[in-house]
Scaffold this motif. Sequence first.
Motif, PDB file in Angstrom:
ATOM      1  N   ALA A  11     -53.447 -90.274 -28.546  1.00  0.00           N
ATOM      2  CA  ALA A  11     -52.105 -89.892 -28.987  1.00  0.00           C
ATOM      3  C   ALA A  11     -51.238 -89.451 -27.814  1.00  0.00           C
ATOM      4  CB  ALA A  11     -52.194 -88.775 -30.025  1.00  0.00           C
ATOM      5  N   SER A  12     -51.820 -88.723 -26.854  1.00  0.00           N
ATOM      6  CA  SER A  12     -51.031 -88.230 -25.726  1.00  0.00           C
ATOM      7  C   SER A  12     -50.697 -89.318 -24.716  1.00  0.00           C
ATOM      8  CB  SER A  12     -51.759 -87.074 -25.041  1.00  0.00           C
ATOM      9  OG  SER A  12     -52.967 -87.536 -24.462  1.00  0.00           O
ATOM     10  N   GLY A  18     -43.006 -94.824 -19.206  1.00  0.00           N
ATOM     11  CA  GLY A  18     -43.339 -96.204 -18.891  1.00  0.00           C
ATOM     12  C   GLY A  18     -44.614 -96.703 -19.546  1.00  0.00           C
ATOM     13  N   ALA A  19     -45.332 -95.829 -20.228  1.00  0.00           N
ATOM     14  CA  ALA A  19     -46.569 -96.241 -20.896  1.00  0.00           C
ATOM     15  C   ALA A  19     -46.228 -96.957 -22.193  1.00  0.00           C
ATOM     16  CB  ALA A  19     -47.455 -95.045 -21.189  1.00  0.00           C
ATOM     17  N   ASN A  39     -51.238-100.000 -34.703  1.00  0.00           N
ATOM     18  CA  ASN A  39     -51.559 -99.646 -33.326  1.00  0.00           C
ATOM     19  C   ASN A  39     -52.214 -98.273 -33.270  1.00  0.00           C
ATOM     20  OD1 ASN A  39     -49.442 -97.913 -33.749  1.00  0.00           O
ATOM     21  ND2 ASN A  39     -48.049 -98.926 -32.359  1.00  0.00           N
ATOM     22  N   LYS A  40     -52.552 -97.833 -32.074  1.00  0.00           N
ATOM     23  CA  LYS A  40     -53.292 -96.580 -31.959  1.00  0.00           C
ATOM     24  C   LYS A  40     -52.453 -95.348 -32.279  1.00  0.00           C
ATOM     25  CE  LYS A  40     -52.742 -96.735 -27.000  1.00  0.00           C
ATOM     26  NZ  LYS A  40     -53.420 -96.976 -25.777  1.00  0.00           N
ATOM     27  N   ALA A  41     -51.137 -95.421 -32.158  1.00  0.00           N
ATOM     28  CA  ALA A  41     -50.299 -94.278 -32.518  1.00  0.00           C
ATOM     29  C   ALA A  41     -50.346 -94.023 -34.020  1.00  0.00           C
ATOM     30  CB  ALA A  41     -48.866 -94.505 -32.061  1.00  0.00           C
ATOM     31  N   LEU A  48     -56.337 -87.045 -36.024  1.00  0.00           N
ATOM     32  CA  LEU A  48     -56.228 -85.682 -35.484  1.00  0.00           C
ATOM     33  C   LEU A  48     -56.039 -84.671 -36.612  1.00  0.00           C
ATOM     34  CD1 LEU A  48     -54.130 -86.179 -32.272  1.00  0.00           C
ATOM     35  CD2 LEU A  48     -56.446 -85.291 -32.430  1.00  0.00           C
ATOM     36  N   ALA A  49     -55.369 -85.080 -37.679  1.00  0.00           N
ATOM     37  CA  ALA A  49     -55.169 -84.168 -38.816  1.00  0.00           C
ATOM     38  C   ALA A  49     -56.503 -83.849 -39.512  1.00  0.00           C
ATOM     39  CB  ALA A  49     -54.190 -84.778 -39.804  1.00  0.00           C
TER      40      ALA A  49
END
Length: 50
Positions: A11-12, A18-19, A39-41, A48-49
């Motif tokens: 998440a971070s 630019g990522a 996607n991973k987001a 995480l929750a």
Amino acid sequence: MLPAFFWAAQASSFAFPGAKGLEAEFPKSVPKVGPIQLNKALVSTPMLAF
């Protein structure tokens, strides 16, 4: 606790300038459900929750 570190790192990774996610480099390899890209987001936030 160890799986939480993995999902926090995923998440971070979007916080860095630019990522971009995997879909920027390999758009055909990211699955879609209708108009939404999985996607991973999208996945790391609920993980995480938990």
